[in-house]
Motif scaffolding. Sequence first.
Motif, PDB file in Angstrom:
ATOM      1  N   SER A  35      98.241  46.588   8.040  1.00  0.00           N
ATOM      2  CA  SER A  35      97.591  45.715   7.337  1.00  0.00           C
ATOM      3  C   SER A  35      98.608  44.393   6.408  1.00  0.00           C
ATOM      4  CB  SER A  35      96.918  46.431   6.340  1.00  0.00           C
ATOM      5  OG  SER A  35      95.882  45.629   5.800  1.00  0.00           O
ATOM      6  N   SER A  36      99.182  45.155   5.570  1.00  0.00           N
ATOM      7  CA  SER A  36     100.492  44.140   5.082  1.00  0.00           C
ATOM      8  C   SER A  36     101.036  43.043   5.898  1.00  0.00           C
ATOM      9  CB  SER A  36     101.183  44.510   3.699  1.00  0.00           C
ATOM     10  OG  SER A  36     102.130  45.876   4.990  1.00  0.00           O
ATOM     11  N   GLN A  56      98.522  41.062   7.620  1.00  0.00           N
ATOM     12  CA  GLN A  56      97.602  39.398   7.114  1.00  0.00           C
ATOM     13  C   GLN A  56      98.442  38.590   6.456  1.00  0.00           C
ATOM     14  OE1 GLN A  56      94.935  40.911   3.600  1.00  0.00           O
ATOM     15  NE2 GLN A  56      95.674  43.283   4.700  1.00  0.00           N
ATOM     16  N   PRO A  96      91.283  55.517   5.477  1.00  0.00           N
ATOM     17  CA  PRO A  96      92.392  54.194   6.692  1.00  0.00           C
ATOM     18  C   PRO A  96      92.156  55.071   7.432  1.00  0.00           C
ATOM     19  CG  PRO A  96      93.924  55.968   4.921  1.00  0.00           C
ATOM     20  CD  PRO A  96      92.189  55.822   4.359  1.00  0.00           C
ATOM     21  N   MET A 105      90.202  42.322   6.631  1.00  0.00           N
ATOM     22  CA  MET A 105      90.986  42.676   6.100  1.00  0.00           C
ATOM     23  C   MET A 105      90.462  43.005   4.950  1.00  0.00           C
ATOM     24  SD  MET A 105      92.841  42.776   8.393  1.00  0.00           S
ATOM     25  CE  MET A 105      94.111  43.976   8.726  1.00  0.00           C
ATOM     26  N   TRP A 106      90.039  42.760   4.053  1.00  0.00           N
ATOM     27  CA  TRP A 106      89.538  43.083   2.580  1.00  0.00           C
ATOM     28  C   TRP A 106      88.562  44.339   2.298  1.00  0.00           C
ATOM     29  CZ3 TRP A 106      88.663  38.059  -0.502  1.00  0.00           C
ATOM     30  CH2 TRP A 106      90.470  37.498  -0.581  1.00  0.00           C
ATOM     31  N   ALA A 152      89.607  52.389   9.195  1.00  0.00           N
ATOM     32  CA  ALA A 152      90.207  50.869   9.143  1.00  0.00           C
ATOM     33  C   ALA A 152      91.421  50.926  10.602  1.00  0.00           C
ATOM     34  CB  ALA A 152      91.541  50.951   7.734  1.00  0.00           C
ATOM     35  N   ASP A 178      90.641  47.579   4.141  1.00  0.00           N
ATOM     36  CA  ASP A 178      92.023  47.698   3.105  1.00  0.00           C
ATOM     37  C   ASP A 178      91.430  48.411   1.981  1.00  0.00           C
ATOM     38  OD1 ASP A 178      93.977  46.786   4.013  1.00  0.00           O
ATOM     39  OD2 ASP A 178      94.015  44.874   2.592  1.00  0.00           O
ATOM     40  N   THR A 179      89.982  48.867   1.636  1.00  0.00           N
ATOM     41  CA  THR A 179      89.042  49.358   1.074  1.00  0.00           C
ATOM     42  C   THR A 179      88.496  50.844   1.303  1.00  0.00           C
ATOM     43  OG1 THR A 179      86.675  48.773   0.950  1.00  0.00           O
ATOM     44  CG2 THR A 179      88.553  47.582  -0.553  1.00  0.00           C
ATOM     45  N   TRP A 235      98.049  53.046   8.100  1.00  0.00           N
ATOM     46  CA  TRP A 235      97.545  51.143   8.530  1.00  0.00           C
ATOM     47  C   TRP A 235      98.401  50.245   6.963  1.00  0.00           C
ATOM     48  CZ3 TRP A 235      94.625  48.290  10.642  1.00  0.00           C
ATOM     49  CH2 TRP A 235      94.030  47.475   9.814  1.00  0.00           C
ATOM     50  N   GLN A 236      98.196  50.496   6.040  1.00  0.00           N
ATOM     51  CA  GLN A 236      99.082  50.011   4.917  1.00  0.00           C
ATOM     52  C   GLN A 236     100.374  49.206   5.068  1.00  0.00           C
ATOM     53  OE1 GLN A 236      97.901  48.950   2.587  1.00  0.00           O
ATOM     54  NE2 GLN A 236      99.773  47.362   1.606  1.00  0.00           N
ATOM     55  N   GLY A 273      97.175  56.654   5.935  1.00  0.00           N
ATOM     56  CA  GLY A 273      97.394  55.669   4.611  1.00  0.00           C
ATOM     57  C   GLY A 273      98.662  54.718   4.989  1.00  0.00           C
TER      58      GLY A 273
END
Length: 169
Positions: free
Chosen positions: A134-135, A138, A39, A31-32, A42, A35-36, A130-131, A127
């Motif tokens: 992902s948050s 996770q 998106p 996941m890290w 990802a 995240d980079t 995904w954010q 973006g």
Amino acid sequence: MRPLTNVMMLASILSAGAIFGFFYAWVCSTMWGLDTADPRVAIAAMQAMNASVRNLAFAPAFFGTPFILGLTALLLFTQGQRRSAAALLAAALVYVCFGLLLTMTINVPMNEALATVTVPDDAATAGPIWQTYSSRWQAFNLIRTIASGVALLLAAAGLLLLDRRARPA
């Protein structure tokens, strides 16, 4: 101690370790890394990974772990190994509640929702998608990772709690 007890204890530790390692890898690398990434990449990568994880290699660790832990607890209980049996039963319950059920009720529905997303053409639109995914994903993955680690520790504790002087029933 009977050979079956040894096999079941080792199988319990192995299966708990396998699922802990699977969840842990998502925490500290997958996941890290996503995240980079762009998106759009990802989202597409996560869709592909989620589609591929339902397989015969993953199923025994994910679905089989609570059965192996529970069967080992039952075997130990019938041998009078009550403390060891309690540790294995606790491991099974922790994993079922905070690993398996959490995954089935939160992470899987999130994955299924992400699978329906058409990857946007521009990163600015992708973006926030995904954010948001992902948050939240996770946060729940961290819970199931910790729980699976606790289950692994409890399984190992069950091994350490065995009374090796006890005569099997």
